[in-house]
Write a protein that holds these residues in place. Structure first.
Motif, mmCIF file in Angstrom:
data_model
loop_
_atom_site.group_PDB
_atom_site.id
_atom_site.type_symbol
_atom_site.label_atom_id
_atom_site.label_comp_id
_atom_site.label_asym_id
_atom_site.label_seq_id
_atom_site.Cartn_x
_atom_site.Cartn_y
_atom_site.Cartn_z
ATOM 1 N N MET A 1 -9.013 17.964 -0.145
ATOM 2 C CA MET A 1 -9.907 17.675 -1.242
ATOM 3 C C MET A 1 -9.609 16.303 -1.835
ATOM 4 O O MET A 1 -10.379 15.735 -2.589
ATOM 5 C CB MET A 1 -9.838 18.771 -2.297
ATOM 6 N N PRO B 167 -7.305 27.620 -10.712
ATOM 7 C CA PRO B 167 -7.789 27.572 -9.325
ATOM 8 C C PRO B 167 -8.510 26.260 -9.006
ATOM 9 O O PRO B 167 -9.376 25.818 -9.767
ATOM 10 C CB PRO B 167 -8.741 28.771 -9.232
ATOM 11 N N GLY B 168 -8.141 25.646 -7.891
ATOM 12 C CA GLY B 168 -8.738 24.379 -7.505
ATOM 13 C C GLY B 168 -10.218 24.478 -7.181
ATOM 14 O O GLY B 168 -10.956 23.506 -7.292
ATOM 15 N N GLU B 169 -10.686 25.702 -6.797
ATOM 16 C CA GLU B 169 -12.096 25.850 -6.413
ATOM 17 C C GLU B 169 -13.022 25.468 -7.555
ATOM 18 O O GLU B 169 -14.100 24.922 -7.348
ATOM 19 C CB GLU B 169 -12.401 27.295 -5.991
ATOM 20 N N ILE B 170 -12.574 25.768 -8.780
ATOM 21 C CA ILE B 170 -13.419 25.467 -9.929
ATOM 22 C C ILE B 170 -13.654 23.970 -10.039
ATOM 23 O O ILE B 170 -14.772 23.510 -10.294
ATOM 24 C CB ILE B 170 -12.766 26.022 -11.212
ATOM 25 N N GLU B 172 -13.516 21.865 -7.552
ATOM 26 C CA GLU B 172 -14.373 21.439 -6.452
ATOM 27 C C GLU B 172 -15.830 21.714 -6.759
ATOM 28 O O GLU B 172 -16.707 20.891 -6.503
ATOM 29 C CB GLU B 172 -13.963 22.157 -5.164
ATOM 30 N N ALA B 173 -16.070 22.892 -7.346
ATOM 31 C CA ALA B 173 -17.442 23.231 -7.712
ATOM 32 C C ALA B 173 -17.995 22.206 -8.697
ATOM 33 O O ALA B 173 -19.140 21.754 -8.586
ATOM 34 C CB ALA B 173 -17.493 24.630 -8.332
ATOM 35 N N ARG B 175 -17.079 19.154 -8.976
ATOM 36 C CA ARG B 175 -17.300 17.894 -8.269
ATOM 37 C C ARG B 175 -18.607 17.938 -7.478
ATOM 38 O O ARG B 175 -19.343 16.964 -7.427
ATOM 39 C CB ARG B 175 -16.133 17.631 -7.315
ATOM 40 N N MET B 176 -18.875 19.098 -6.855
ATOM 41 C CA MET B 176 -20.120 19.260 -6.105
ATOM 42 C C MET B 176 -21.316 19.031 -7.010
ATOM 43 O O MET B 176 -22.313 18.458 -6.620
ATOM 44 C CB MET B 176 -20.214 20.688 -5.546
ATOM 45 N N GLU B 184 -14.698 16.027 -15.513
ATOM 46 C CA GLU B 184 -13.896 17.059 -14.885
ATOM 47 C C GLU B 184 -12.727 17.430 -15.799
ATOM 48 O O GLU B 184 -12.414 18.600 -15.991
ATOM 49 C CB GLU B 184 -13.372 16.472 -13.575
#
Lengths: 287, 276
Positions: A1, B167-170, B172-173, B175-176, B184
């Motif tokens: 990432m 959680p890193g997914e949050i 990333e979402a 950023r998307m 951020e």
């Protein structure tokens, strides 16, 4: 990432902390090293280069040897009391009883007492040979009073510092104890293990990591004890540790050169201790 | 411990645990009690436990006589100032290490921890001289910087362990969805990180409030906090136990209360996340 862009951004974000700590570590150390080679006093005019003279002077000062011994006794004494006492109290607090959270708060309280308050309260209200609570209790039991700080200065300081750090050790060890699964103990009990063998073969190995952490962190802080000595005995050969002795050299004597040599000696000793400690307990921390 | 425990055992444990708790807490209890005594009652033989003439005269005396208020303000300035400065430096660093870790992140963290191993007395001489030459002795700003630096490794570590749990997914979402770096941090990360940041603030305020090496050695009056104020009671000047007790109670009460509220976070912060 991580893209190139975020990588350089990350570096920029880390820079202030890294630079601040780097400067904080390097600049004072370099200056101390430099001053330690000069004959430099607040009351002198010149600061000529004298090589290792300050080191010889510092290391052959009889106060150095006593300060070194006192430092060792202080650290080991406090570690012994807090680790053994902390383990016992943690085991007690882990039992079922009424008012668990209230007792936890009581046990934890001394940790939040500032060092000067802790030391003065103990000196005057607990350990005073006439008015102190300890002497009163001894008198009630028909025993003679004890002049703690005059007769046993170092022991008194160990008691005070151990009182301050006992809560920390207890809290860490209790936290670790509570993460031990009941199943393991139950299984051992089924196999007929008594409480003592459960403690030595299951509980203690489980707490190894927490005990390691307690020893490491307390050692760092106890090596630098200053205030407790300052307000109780005010120093002297029988209770000064290295930190206090070196602080005296600059504060009272204004002897920058010798104090700097002492500072370097203290840094070297602390590094030896930390290498020794980290090696001794390194495996524990990796897990 | 849910298995059958005999009531006798539980009562026995209750008595034992309360006795130990009382014994450890006793010096603090005694200080608070003594602060409400007259100086004569404070040194009475045998000691008076609860039956004495309760008075608040010591508190009044402390606030009047010994410019207690300026020491209190200095304690507040120093602990809040050093904490604010520390957060300003540590939050970006901890964020970067938690969310864009590289191979060296762990080394950097360990190196930061190692700066804590350096004995304070190794830096005492040059800091004293720098402070003398730049007129920083007995100044709040100089002390704020020092207190910030000594606690910075703990702040970075503590924030790092908290940020790691987000959680890193949050991110990333976010950023998307096209969120910028600033957005951020301010809109996604900060709300989630607030509990961790709050605990870090509490721990650092406690550490800075109770600091008693640099504050004693680098101040005399102008920048001296409560720890130095209390130390001034160490020279005996007649009967002063009750006043010492009142001053002590005032100095420790706020931190004791903060500390009791943040005991769990304390374990994490002081063990650099090694024990949770």
């Amino acid at each position: 990432m991580a893209t190139l862009h975020t990588k350089s951004a990350a570096r920029a974000m880390m820079a202030p902390a890294v630079i601040a700590l780097f400067v904080w570590m390097i600049v004072p150390l370099a200056l101390t090293l430099w001053f330690s080679t000069l004959r430099y006093s607040f009351y002198g005019i010149d600061t000529p280069f004298v090589g290792f003279e300050n080191y010889t002077y510092f290391l052959t000062d009889p106060r150095f040897l006593s300060a070194f011994q006192n430092t060792l006794i202080l650290v080991l004494g406090v570690l012994f009391v807090t680790v053994v006492g902390g383990t016992l109290i943690a085991l007690l607090l882990d039992q079922a009883f009424f008012g668990q959270s209230a007792v936890r708060l009581l046990v934890l309280a001394p940790f939040f007492v500032m060092p000067t308050v802790a030391a003065l309260v103990w000196k005057n209200m607990m350990m005073n040979p006439v008015y102190g609570v300890i002497s009163q209790v001894l008198a009630a039991l028909g025993l003679p009073p004890v002049d703690w700080l005059n007769n046993y200065p170092l022991l008194s300081i160990i008691i005070i510092v151990a009182w301050q750090w006992l809560p920390f050790a207890t809290l860490i060890l209790l936290t670790s104890l509570q993460s031990l699964s009941e199943d393991q103990k139950e299984a051992a009990e089924m196999d007929g293990a008594g409480p003592l063998s459960i403690f030595f073969y299951i509980t203690l190995p489980h707490m190894k990591r927490a005990i390691t952490v307690v020893i490491l962190i307390q050692t760092i802080f106890i090596l630098s004890i200053y205030a407790e000595i300052f307000v109780t005995t005010g120093g002297g050969t029988s209770s000064s540790n290295l930190t206090f002795f070196i602080a005296t050299l600059i504060q009272l004597d204004g002897d920058v050169g010798t104090a700097s040599a002492g500072g370097i000696v203290a840094v070297i000793l602390a590094n030896i201790v930390s290498i020794f400690l980290v090696r001794l307990v390194g495996k524990n921390l990796e897990a | 411990m849910a298995r059958g425990i005999s009531p006798t055992r539980k009562i026995g444990m209750t008595v034992l645990a309360w006795a130990v708790g009382f014994l450890i807490f006793f010096p603090i209890l005694w200080t608070v009690l003594t602060s409400f005594k007259t100086e004569l009652d404070a040194i009475a033989i045998p000691p008076k436990f609860l039956v004495f003439d309760w008075t608040t005269e010591n508190y009044a005396a402390i606030q009047e006589q010994r410019n207690y208020f300026s020491f209190l303000m200095n304690s507040i300035y120093l602990s809040l100032g050093s904490t604010a400065l520390g957060l300003l430096i540590a939050i970006p660093a901890a964020w970067a290490m938690a969310f864009s870790p590289t191979k060296r992140t762990k080394d950097v963290l360990l190196w930061m921890l190692s700066t804590k191993m350096m004995p304070a007395v190794g830096a005492l001489v040059p800091i004293t001289i720098l402070f003398r030459n730049f007129g920083l002795l007995d100044s709040r700003i100089g002390l704020i910087v020092i207190l910030c630096l000594i606690n910075l490794p703990i702040i970075v570590w503590m924030l790092y362990t908290y940020f790691k749990e987000i959680p890193g997914e949050i991110l990333e979402a976010a950023r998307m969805d096209g969120a910028s770096l600033v957005k951020e941090i301010t809109q996604v990360l900060t709300p989630m990180a607030l509990p961790g940041i709050a605990s870090t603030i509490l721990l650092n305020v406690i550490l800075a409030w109770n600091e008693a090496f640099w504050t004693l050695l680098l101040t005399t009056t102008n920048a001296a906090p409560l720890s130095a104020f209390i130390a001034s009671f160490s020279s005996p000047q007649g009967n002063f136990y009750a006043k010492l007790s009142a001053a002590s109670t005032l100095a420790i009460a706020p931190i004791l209360i903060i500390g009791w509220f943040s005991q769990k976070q304390l374990v994490r912060g002081l063990t650099f996340g090694a024990v949770k």
